[in-house]
Design an enzyme around this catalytic site. Structure first.
Site, PDB file in Angstrom:
ATOM      1  CG  ASP A  85       4.904  24.101  -8.492  1.00  0.00           C
ATOM      2  OD1 ASP A  85       4.532  24.759  -9.473  1.00  0.00           O
ATOM      3  OD2 ASP A  85       5.209  24.642  -7.407  1.00  0.00           O
ATOM      4  CB  THR A 145       9.382  17.069  -5.466  1.00  0.00           C
ATOM      5  OG1 THR A 145       9.310  18.325  -4.804  1.00  0.00           O
ATOM      6  CG2 THR A 145       9.120  15.962  -4.469  1.00  0.00           C
ATOM      7  NE  ARG A 159      -2.316  16.930   3.875  1.00  0.00           N
ATOM      8  CZ  ARG A 159      -1.249  17.197   3.116  1.00  0.00           C
ATOM      9  NH1 ARG A 159      -1.289  16.978   1.826  1.00  0.00           N
ATOM     10  NH2 ARG A 159      -0.135  17.660   3.659  1.00  0.00           N
ATOM     11  N   GLY A 176       9.157  20.777 -10.574  1.00  0.00           N
ATOM     12  CA  GLY A 176       9.756  19.536 -11.061  1.00  0.00           C
ATOM     13  C   GLY A 176      10.906  19.046 -10.183  1.00  0.00           C
ATOM     14  CG  ASP A 194      -0.891  20.563   2.366  1.00  0.00           C
ATOM     15  OD1 ASP A 194      -0.228  20.225   1.361  1.00  0.00           O
ATOM     16  OD2 ASP A 194      -0.374  21.104   3.363  1.00  0.00           O
ATOM     17  CG  ASP A 227       0.857  16.101  -4.546  1.00  0.00           C
ATOM     18  OD1 ASP A 227       1.951  16.056  -5.165  1.00  0.00           O
ATOM     19  OD2 ASP A 227       0.726  16.716  -3.471  1.00  0.00           O
TER      20      ASP A 227
HETATM   21  P1  IMP Z   1       7.906  20.735  -7.065  1.00  0.00           P
HETATM   22  O1  IMP Z   1       9.124  20.147  -6.468  1.00  0.00           O
HETATM   23  O2  IMP Z   1       7.995  22.227  -7.183  1.00  0.00           O
HETATM   24  O3  IMP Z   1       7.486  20.098  -8.370  1.00  0.00           O
HETATM   25  O4  IMP Z   1       6.772  20.572  -6.007  1.00  0.00           O
HETATM   26  C1  IMP Z   1       6.020  19.454  -5.907  1.00  0.00           C
HETATM   27  C2  IMP Z   1       5.300  19.443  -4.568  1.00  0.00           C
HETATM   28  O5  IMP Z   1       4.913  20.761  -4.149  1.00  0.00           O
HETATM   29  C3  IMP Z   1       4.011  18.679  -4.699  1.00  0.00           C
HETATM   30  O6  IMP Z   1       4.202  17.308  -4.426  1.00  0.00           O
HETATM   31  C4  IMP Z   1       3.118  19.349  -3.693  1.00  0.00           C
HETATM   32  O7  IMP Z   1       3.268  18.764  -2.422  1.00  0.00           O
HETATM   33  C5  IMP Z   1       3.603  20.778  -3.633  1.00  0.00           C
HETATM   34  N1  IMP Z   1       2.769  21.681  -4.455  1.00  0.00           N
HETATM   35  C6  IMP Z   1       3.101  22.307  -5.606  1.00  0.00           C
HETATM   36  N2  IMP Z   1       2.110  23.051  -6.089  1.00  0.00           N
HETATM   37  C7  IMP Z   1       1.091  22.906  -5.218  1.00  0.00           C
HETATM   38  C8  IMP Z   1      -0.250  23.419  -5.190  1.00  0.00           C
HETATM   39  O8  IMP Z   1      -0.737  24.172  -6.060  1.00  0.00           O
HETATM   40  N3  IMP Z   1      -1.006  23.032  -4.123  1.00  0.00           N
HETATM   41  C9  IMP Z   1      -0.544  22.190  -3.150  1.00  0.00           C
HETATM   42  N4  IMP Z   1       0.690  21.689  -3.152  1.00  0.00           N
HETATM   43  C10 IMP Z   1       1.505  22.037  -4.182  1.00  0.00           C
HETATM   44 MG    MG Z   2       3.599  16.453  -2.398  1.00  0.00          MG
END
Ligand code: IMP
Ligand code: MG
Length: 178
Positions: A102, A106, A164, A104, A158, A99
């Site tokens: 953010d 995950t 969602r 990075g 969400d 989706d």
């Molecule tokens: P990361 O590991 O920080 O890149 O986070 C990725 C995950 O955080 C995404 O797959 C989303 O589930 C969640 N996420 C990050 N930013 C947002 C946002 O603005 N709205 C909703 N979910 C977010």
């Molecule tokens: Mg996610």
């Protein structure tokens, strides 16, 4: 804080157009390949559903789930698998469908985990890229939209499992109560 969804960032019509463009590029790049889409639940479910139906090539799909956020709007450091892929990855052309990227963390972890299973190729298709927030370098081969640093909801994304179902991407804004 009271949270509200006021501002539309990406309209449903623009999403539809962009998803079709992405699907066309992916269909060309993966023609005659052994494509397995790995949809990252739950946030990518709606994007995956639209994207795979717009593909003009054969593909299979599977689902994984990672956990990083809980009910907070700020990412915790170490995401973990809550559901692993149920089909063999080895020797396949894997396209992760996410989706939003953010920090990075995950996506970097998911790539590492999938690479240990020896895919033939591994690439990522992210609907949204919050590029300013990146903490770890992780490639995004296919990207829907680069967005500014705001918490967004809708089109599968969400806040505390809400919003969602919105057909567009909206900015979640908090106002102090009282
Ligand atoms: P990361 O590991 O920080 O890149 O986070 C990725 C995950 O955080 C995404 O797959 C989303 O589930 C969640 N996420 C990050 N930013 C947002 C946002 O603005 N709205 C909703 N979910 C977010
Ligand atoms: Mg996610």
């Amino acid at each position: 804080m009271r949270y509200e969804v006021r501002r539309t960032l990406i309209a449903a019509r623009d999403i539809e157009i962009r998803v079709r463009e992405l699907a066309a590029v992916i269909s060309e790049d993966y023609a005659d390949r052994d494509l397995l889409l790995i949809c990252v639940l739950k946030g990518a479910a709606i994007f995956w559903a639209d994207l795979c139906r717009a593909l003009s090539i054969r593909c299979q799909s599977d689902f994984v789930a990672m956990e990083s956020y809980g009910d907070a709007t700020v990412s915790q450091e170490e995401p973990r698998f809550t559901k692993a892929a149920g089909v063999a990855i080895s020797g396949r052309d894997i396209l992760i469908v996410e989706d939003i990227i953010d920090t990075g963390h995950t996506s970097a972890l998911l790539r590492r985990l999938l690479l240990t299973q020896s895919p033939r190729s591994l690439a990522l298709c992210a609907f949204l890229d919050k590029a300013e927030r990146r903490q770890v370098v992780t490639p995004i081969e296919y990207c829907g939209f680069v967005i500014p640093n705001a918490f967004v909801v809708g089109y599968g994304l969400d806040f505390a499992q809400q919003y969602r179902h919105l057909p567009h991407i909206a900015v979640l804004e908090g106002t102090p109560e009282g």
